[in-house]
Design a protein around this motif. Structure first.
Motif, PDB file in Angstrom:
ATOM      1  N   ARG A 684       0.812  -1.218   0.000  1.00  0.00           N
ATOM      2  CA  ARG A 684       0.000   0.000   0.000  1.00  0.00           C
ATOM      3  C   ARG A 684       0.846   1.268   0.000  1.00  0.00           C
ATOM      4  O   ARG A 684       0.313   2.365  -0.025  1.00  0.00           O
ATOM      5  N   GLY A 685       2.154   1.149   0.095  1.00  0.00           N
ATOM      6  CA  GLY A 685       3.042   2.305   0.125  1.00  0.00           C
ATOM      7  C   GLY A 685       4.403   1.919   0.667  1.00  0.00           C
ATOM      8  O   GLY A 685       4.712   0.731   0.862  1.00  0.00           O
ATOM      9  N   VAL A 686       5.228   2.950   0.943  1.00  0.00           N
ATOM     10  CA  VAL A 686       6.594   2.671   1.361  1.00  0.00           C
ATOM     11  C   VAL A 686       6.641   2.001   2.736  1.00  0.00           C
ATOM     12  O   VAL A 686       7.524   1.184   3.011  1.00  0.00           O
ATOM     13  N   ILE A 740       8.748  -2.110  -7.043  1.00  0.00           N
ATOM     14  CA  ILE A 740       9.898  -1.389  -7.591  1.00  0.00           C
ATOM     15  C   ILE A 740       9.856   0.031  -7.047  1.00  0.00           C
ATOM     16  O   ILE A 740       8.781   0.657  -6.989  1.00  0.00           O
ATOM     17  N   VAL A 741      11.027   0.551  -6.640  1.00  0.00           N
ATOM     18  CA  VAL A 741      11.153   1.934  -6.203  1.00  0.00           C
ATOM     19  C   VAL A 741      11.946   2.690  -7.261  1.00  0.00           C
ATOM     20  O   VAL A 741      13.079   2.309  -7.594  1.00  0.00           O
ATOM     21  N   ASP A 742      11.348   3.731  -7.805  1.00  0.00           N
ATOM     22  CA  ASP A 742      12.038   4.523  -8.826  1.00  0.00           C
ATOM     23  C   ASP A 742      11.473   5.934  -8.816  1.00  0.00           C
ATOM     24  O   ASP A 742      10.497   6.234  -8.105  1.00  0.00           O
ATOM     25  N   ARG A 760       1.685   2.847  -5.596  1.00  0.00           N
ATOM     26  CA  ARG A 760       1.059   2.598  -4.313  1.00  0.00           C
ATOM     27  C   ARG A 760       1.528   3.647  -3.310  1.00  0.00           C
ATOM     28  O   ARG A 760       2.721   3.815  -3.076  1.00  0.00           O
ATOM     29  N   GLY A 761       0.628   4.367  -2.719  1.00  0.00           N
ATOM     30  CA  GLY A 761       0.969   5.406  -1.758  1.00  0.00           C
ATOM     31  C   GLY A 761       1.405   6.689  -2.449  1.00  0.00           C
ATOM     32  O   GLY A 761       1.205   6.889  -3.655  1.00  0.00           O
ATOM     33  N   GLN A 762       2.018   7.560  -1.677  1.00  0.00           N
ATOM     34  CA  GLN A 762       2.455   8.861  -2.158  1.00  0.00           C
ATOM     35  C   GLN A 762       3.969   8.873  -2.407  1.00  0.00           C
ATOM     36  O   GLN A 762       4.692   7.968  -1.978  1.00  0.00           O
ATOM     37  N   GLU A 763       4.428   9.902  -3.131  1.00  0.00           N
ATOM     38  CA  GLU A 763       5.879  10.109  -3.240  1.00  0.00           C
ATOM     39  C   GLU A 763       6.461  10.311  -1.845  1.00  0.00           C
ATOM     40  O   GLU A 763       5.928  11.093  -1.064  1.00  0.00           O
TER      41      GLU A 763
END
Length: 776
Positions: A684-686, A740-742, A760-763
Motif C-alpha cells: 500500500r506504500g513505502v 519497484i522503487v524509482d 502505491r501510496g504517495q511520493e
C-alpha cells in the motif's frame, strides 16, 4: 701618576661602553640592524618610521634604564648580495636583532644565518606564508602573513560567485608562495586558478614586453578575474599596459594585493596615466584600528617626512616593530642579564684561504631568551593590539577592502579571520561569536572597470575556440529523456530539448559539444557521472540527473526543470466486475437503515390513518401490504399521498426528503465505483514495503539503491537491479520482486506502456531533475 692615568682610562672606557646598575652593567647602546632598499617606496617610508620610533624610545632615558637603542640602517639597493653582506656586517658588530630583510627571497636565505647565530630577525614586509616558525624559529613576521591576505581574496572571489581566476605575479618567493596559498584557499571553496602568468623578478624587468606578452595570453582566455600579486614598480606597468590593450573595460575584474594600497597611500596624487589605468580595481590594505596613538602618529608624519612621501601601513608596522624590540630589550635588561656575544665554534674552526673572516661572526648568548620576550609581546601600538599566537601568527588579522574610483579610492568593507567579509569594522565584531555563514557576508557596492556597478560574470568564452564539454548519459532505457541518436555521437531527448531551449535564451553564444558517458548497454552510474564535473572531464552535464543532497555538496545544479521523487510501483488486481455492480453502494448498514425507515414511516402512516382512512382498514395482511406499498411508492414519487390526510402527507414528504438524500448518496457511490478503477495490492506504500520481506527492484545507476539502504534501512540483499521497463514488468509479473522503487517520471513512462501495475501510496521524497556545472 701612572696608576692614576690607568684608573682614569678605565673609568673613561667604562663610561663610554657600560652603565653600572647594581650588580649588573647595562650597555650604553643596544645595537639593532635594519636592512632595506632605501630607494624603494617601502624602504623610504620604513626608514622614516624607524627613526621616529628610535627617537621616541630614547626620549625617555628611564625606559631602558639609561641605555639607548641604536638602529643602523643598511641600504641593500635592491641587491641580494648586498643584503647578505649587510646581514653579515650586523652579525659582526653584535646587533641583538635585525629588522628586515625587505623581501622573502632574502628572508629564506638570512633566516638560516639568524638560526645559527641566535639573532632574531623581524620583518613586516617579507610575509611569505612558507616562512614557517618551525623551520626558521629566529625569523618573526611582525605583520599578518600573506596566508591571511590570500584567504581574504579567496573569500571575495567566493562571495561574488566566480569559480576561476588568473594569477599574475613575479617569479620570486613572496609572490609565488602567496599564489600557492591562494590556490589552496580557492580549492577549499570549489574555485581554482585556471592560469598562472609568471613575470620575471621585479628588479630585472626593464621593458614592458614581458608584461605585454602575458597580458595578450590572458586576453584570449576564459577567466576575466585577474589577481595581481607583485610590487609597486611592476604593478604600475601592468595596469598601464592593460589599459592600452583594452583590458580595463567592462567585464574584467582586477584584484591587486597590498602593494597597490601602499602606492595609493604614499603617492598622492598619482600620475594621471597611472590613476586612469587603476579605475575599478579592487585592492586590500592591512587593517589598523583607529586609535589616539595612530591618530597622533599620522599627525606627525608630514613633519617627519618633510612632505616627501605619504604614510602607508608598512610605516605603521615599522614603528611598532621597533617598539617590539625595545620592550624585549627592556625585559632582558630588567632580568639582570648581561648582553654578550661569543664565537661560533663551527666558524672559528673553519680553515681556508682568502681573507674571509667568518670567525668574526658571533652568537648572541641571550638570543633565545630575547626571542621569547619578542614572541610573548602583548602591547598596543599604532597598528592596534600586538600579540603573537602559538604558531607565531599575528592575533586578529584583518584587511580593508578598497575600490579605486575616479576621485581616488573608497573603502567597500573589511575582511577578518574572525568574521569574514563585513561592512562593520572587525574590532566591533571580536566580542561576538564568529558567524561565517553566506548570509552574514556583506560588502558595499563596487564600481568595476568600465564604470559599471553590475558585478561582472567573471568569464567569457575564450578566443582559442574551446567548446564547453557537456556530458550526456548514454542510457540503455527510458531513452525518451536522453539517448544516442542512431548509433552516432548525436543526442536527443526531452532533457536535450530543455537544454537547447535554455541556451537560446542567453544573449551571447554558448559553443558546446555533447560527450556521451557510458556504453549504452546499461545505464551509467549517475554519481560517477556527476563526479566527472569536479575532476574536469566535463564542464557541465545534461540529462535526467536527480538533485540529491550528496551531489549538491560537490557540484552546482540549475533550478529543477522537472519535478521528481521516489515512488513505489507494484502489481495490482481489479475487483470483479458483475451485472450486480449497481448494488455495491448498498452495504449491509445501508440496507438495514433503509429497511428501518420503511417500517417506521409505514407504522406512523398507519397510526395516523387507520381510524379515518378506509384503505388502512381490514385484515392485518391487507394493512401491512398497504403500509409497505405507501412507503415504497413514495420512493418513486407516486401520487398516493393524495389518499391520506394532511398530517399523513407531511410525514410522507419527510420520508420523500430522506429518500432523496439516500438516492444522492447512492448515485455518488455508484458513479465512483463505475468510473474509478478499483485496484487491490498487498503493498500500500513505502511503509508496508519496509515492513515486508519481499524483494525490491530499482533502476541500475539510480540513487534509489543508496537511498533505500541508507535512509529506509532496507537490507541490500533484498534489492534487485533492473535495467529497463521490460525487466520491470517481467520481475513484477513473475514475482521476482514485490515492488519497484524509482523516480516518478520513469514510473509514469513505465505505466503508460505496461498494464497491471500501479503507484502505491504517495511520493516519499521530494526533488527534481537539473543540469550540473561547477560555475552556475
Amino acid at each position: 701618576m701612572f696608576w692614576v692615568l690607568v684608573l682614569l682610562s678605565f673609568i673613561v672606557l667604562i663610561g663610554d661602553g657600560m652603565i653600572s646598575e647594581g650588580a649588573g652593567l647595562r650597555p650604553r647602546y643596544v645595537d639593532v640592524g635594519a636592512i632595506f632598499s632605501l630607494g624603494t617606496l617601502q624602504g623610504e617610508v620604513t626608514n622614516i618610521a624607524m627613526k621616529a620610533a628610535e627617537e621616541d624610545v630614547n626620549s625617555d632615558p628611564s625606559f631602558l634604564g639609561g641605555s639607548k637603542l641604536r638602529i643602523t640602517t643598511y641600504d641593500a639597493k635592491r641587491n641580494g648580495f648586498l643584503t647578505i653582506m649587510g646581514a653579515l656586517q650586523f652579525m659582526e658588530t653584535d646587533a641583538v636583532a635585525i629588522i628586515g630583510p625587505q623581501t622573502s627571497i632574502m628572508a629564506h636565505v638570512l633566516s638560516h644565518l639568524a638560526n645559527e647565530l641566535s639573532v632574531p630577525m623581524l620583518s613586516f614586509t617579507a610575509l611569505d606564508p612558507s616562512l614557517s616558525a618551525l623551520q626558521f624559529p629566529f625569523f618573526v613576521q611582525t605583520a599578518p602573513s600573506d596566508l591571511f591576505l590570500m584567504r581574504a581574496i579567496a573569500e571575495m572571489i567566493s562571495y561574488y560567485g566566480w569559480s576561476e581566476v588568473i594569477a599574475l605575479y613575479n617569479d620570486d618567493d613572496n609572490s609565488r608562495n602567496g599564489i600557492t596559498a591562494l590556490g589552496d584557499e580557492l580549492e577549499g571553496r570549489r574555485c581554482k586558478i585556471s592560469y598562472k602568468a609568471v613575470l620575471p623578478l621585479d628588479v630585472v624587468i626593464t621593458s614592458p614586453r614581458e608584461i605585454i606578452n602575458e597580458l595578450v595570453k590572458i586576453q584570449g582566455m576564459e577567466s576575466r578575474v585577474i589577481i595581481v600579486n607583485t610590487f609597486p614598480k611592476t604593478g604600475k606597468k601592468i595596469f598601464e599596459e592593460a589599459q592600452k590593450l583594452g583590458m580595463m573595460e567592462k567585464g574584467y575584474v582586477w584584484i591587486a594585493t597590498t602593494w597597490l594600497t601602499s602606492l595609493l597611500d604614499s603617492v598622492n596624487p598619482l600620475p594621471a596615466k597611472t590613476a586612469e589605468s587603476l579605475r575599478g580595481v579592487l585592492t586590500l590594505r592591512i587593517h589598523t584600528p583607529n586609535s589616539k596613538k595612530k591618530k597622533d602618529f599620522v599627525a606627525r608624519w608630514n613633519k617627519l617626512s618633510n612632505g616627501t612621501v605619504g604614510l602607508n601601513v608598512y610605516g605603521l608596522y615599522a614603528y611598532d616593530t621597533v617598539w617590539i624590540i625595545a620592550r624585549a630589550v627592556k625585559r632582558l635588561l630588567d632580568s639582570r642579564a648581561n648582553i654578550s656575544f661569543s664565537s661560533d665554534p663551527k666558524l672559528t674552526s673553519m680553515k681556508g684561504g682568502g681573507s674571509l673572516n667568518l670567525g668574526a661572526l658571533s652568537i648572541f648568548d641571550q638570543g633565545s631568551q630575547f626571542l621569547d620576550y619578542i614572541v610573548n609581546t602583548n602591547m598596543t601600538g599604532v597598528t592596534g593590539q600586538i600579540q603573537f599566537l602559538p604558531d607565531r601568527s599575528m592575533i586578529q588579522p584583518s584587511y580593508d577592502i578598497i575600490n579605486v574610483v575616479d576621485d581616488g579610492f573608497r573603502q567597500i568593507g573589511y575582511w577578518s579571520n574572525h568574521s569574514g567579509l563585513s561592512i562593520i569594522p572587525p574590532e566591533s565584531l571580536y566580542k561576538k561569536l564568529s558567524n561565517r555563514s553566506s548570509s552574514n557576508q556583506h560588502l558595499n557596492n563596487v564600481t568595476w572597470p568600465g564604470g559599471t556597478s553590475e558585478t561582472p560574470r567573471g568569464w567569457v568564452f575564450p578566443n582559442n575556440g574551446r567548446r564547453l564539454r557537456i556530458g550526456v548519459p548514454d542510457r540503455a532505457s527510458f531513452k525518451e529523456f536522453v539517448s544516442r541518436l542512431d548509433g552516432s555521437n548525436k543526442v536527443q531527448g526531452y532533457a536535450i530539448d530543455v537544454f537547447e531551449a535554455a541556451v537560446k535564451l542567453i544573449s551571447y553564444p554558448v559553443p558546446h559539444e555533447f560527450v556521451l558517458f557510458g556504453d549504452g548497454l546499461k545505464n551509467p552510474n549517475f554519481n560517477e557521472f556527476v563526479n566527472n564535473v569536479t575532476i574536469g572531464v566535463f564542464d557541465a552535464v545534461v540529462g535526467d540527473i536527480a538533485i540529491v543532497t550528496k551531489r549538491t555538496r560537490i557540484v552546482d545544479f540549475t533550478q529543477p526543470y522537472i519535478e521528481s521523487g521516489l515512488v513505489v510501483v507494484a502489481p495490482v488486481t481489479k475487483l470483479n466486475d458483475t451485472p450486480w455492480a449497481f448494488l455495491r453502494p448498498f452495504t449491509p448498514p445501508m440496507w438495514a437503515v433503509t429497511a428501518a425507515f420503511f417500517l417506521i414511516v409505514g407504522s406512523v402512516i398507519w397510526i395516523l390513518e387507520h381510524r379515518i382512512n378506509d384503505e388502512f382498514r381490514g385484515p392485518p395482511r391487507k394493512q401491512i401490504v398497504t403500509i409497505l406499498w405507501f412507503s415504497f411508492s413514495t420512493m418513486f414519487f407516486s401520487h398516493r399521498e393524495n389518499t391520506v390526510s394532511t398530517l399523513g402527507r407531511a410525514v410522507l414528504l419527510i420520508w420523500l426528503f430522506v429518500v432523496l438524500i439516500i438516492t444522492s448518496s447512492y448515485t455518488a457511490s455508484l458513479t465512483s465505483i463505475l468510473t474509478v478503477q478499483q485496484l487491490n495490492s498487498p503493498i500500500r506504500g513505502v511503509d508496508t514495503l519496509i515492513s515486508s520481506s519481499g524483494r525490491v527492484g530499482f533502476q541500475v545507476g539510480s540513487y534509489a539503491e543508496n537511498y533505500m539502504i541508507d535512509e529506509l534501512n532496507i537490507a541490500r540483499s533484498r534489492l534487485v537491479p533492473l535495467g529497463s521497463p521490460k525487466e520491470y514488468a517481467a520481475a513484477l509479473q513473475n514475482g521476482t520482486v514485490a515492488a519497484i522503487v524509482d523516480e516518478r517520471p520513469y514510473v509514469d513512462l513505465f505505466l503508460s506502456e505496461f498494464c497491471g501495475f500501479a503507484i502505491r501510496g504517495q511520493e516519499f521524497t521530494r526533488s527534481g531533475w537539473g543540469f550540473v556545472s561547477t560555475f552556475i
